[in-house]
Design an enzyme around this catalytic site. Structure first.
Site: not given
Ligand code: K1U
Ligand code: ZN
Length: 167
Positions: A46, A51, A91-92, A133-134, A137
């Site tokens: 996401g 972000q 979270c990225l 989560h998004e 943000h």
């Molecule tokens: O909002 C963000 O920073 C993105 C975040 C979203 C998220 C992940 C998990 C639970 C709730 C919200 C991410 O994408 S973190 C990376 C991640 O979860 C992932 C990356 C590659 C493959 C699978 C998962």
């Molecule tokens: Zn996030």
């Protein structure tokens, strides 16, 4: 298309509150494409416009294994929520930190797509948690800020160490 820079916590710009999208034009579609490319490249499931330092109510999500099911939510509103989920979040903007928050297990969300068409999506599990989560943000909230003060202190120390290592 272009890769966008993802802001890192504790950047103050992550606390800005996003405003609704009012114009569904070509630059908006370009932003959606750039955000999707940035999310896939990160990689993430996401990304909220906040972000990438764009303070508009726009989210891209893809929780599919094949990475071929992009969901675009513009001006999203949760109209129903139920159950309790304990799915771990990442979270990225806070790389390397994972934790669980109390979230609804199922949500019904109303949003516009990139052409301005209004639609309703019923989500559960990881998709539902990712939407919540998004949407946080877009309100200027980063998930770690909902954790206990002790956990937040530890996270700040870990992030400072990461920063020193990469300098
Ligand atoms: O909002 C963000 O920073 C993105 C975040 C979203 C998220 C992940 C998990 C639970 C709730 C919200 C991410 O994408 S973190 C990376 C991640 O979860 C992932 C990356 C590659 C493959 C699978 C998962
Ligand atoms: Zn996030």
């Amino acid at each position: 298309m272009a890769l966008l820079n993802i802001l890192r916590y504790p950047d103050a710009r992550l606390h800005k509150v996003a405003v609704p999208v009012t114009v569904f034009d070509d630059p908006l579609k370009q932003l959606v494409a750039d955000m999707a490319e940035t999310m896939y490249e990160a990689p993430g499931i996401g990304l909220a416009a906040t972000q990438v330092d764009v303070h508009k109510q726009l989210i891209v999500i893809d929780v599919s294994e094949r990475r071929d099911s992009l969901v675009v939510l513009i001006n999203p509103e949760i109209v129903d929520a139920s159950g309790v989920s304990d799915i771990e979040e990442g979270c990225l903007s806070v790389p390397g930190i994972y934790d669980t928050l109390e979230r609804a297990e199922r949500v019904k969300v109303r949003a516009h797509d990139q052409n301005g068409k209004l639609f309703t999506l019923e989500a559960q599990g990881l998709l539902a948690v990712c939407i919540q989560h998004e949407m946080d943000h877009l309100k200027g909230k980063v998930f770690v800020e909902s954790l206990s003060q002790l956990k937040q202190q530890r996270i700040r120390a870990r992030l400072a160490k990461q920063l020193r290592k990469s300098a």
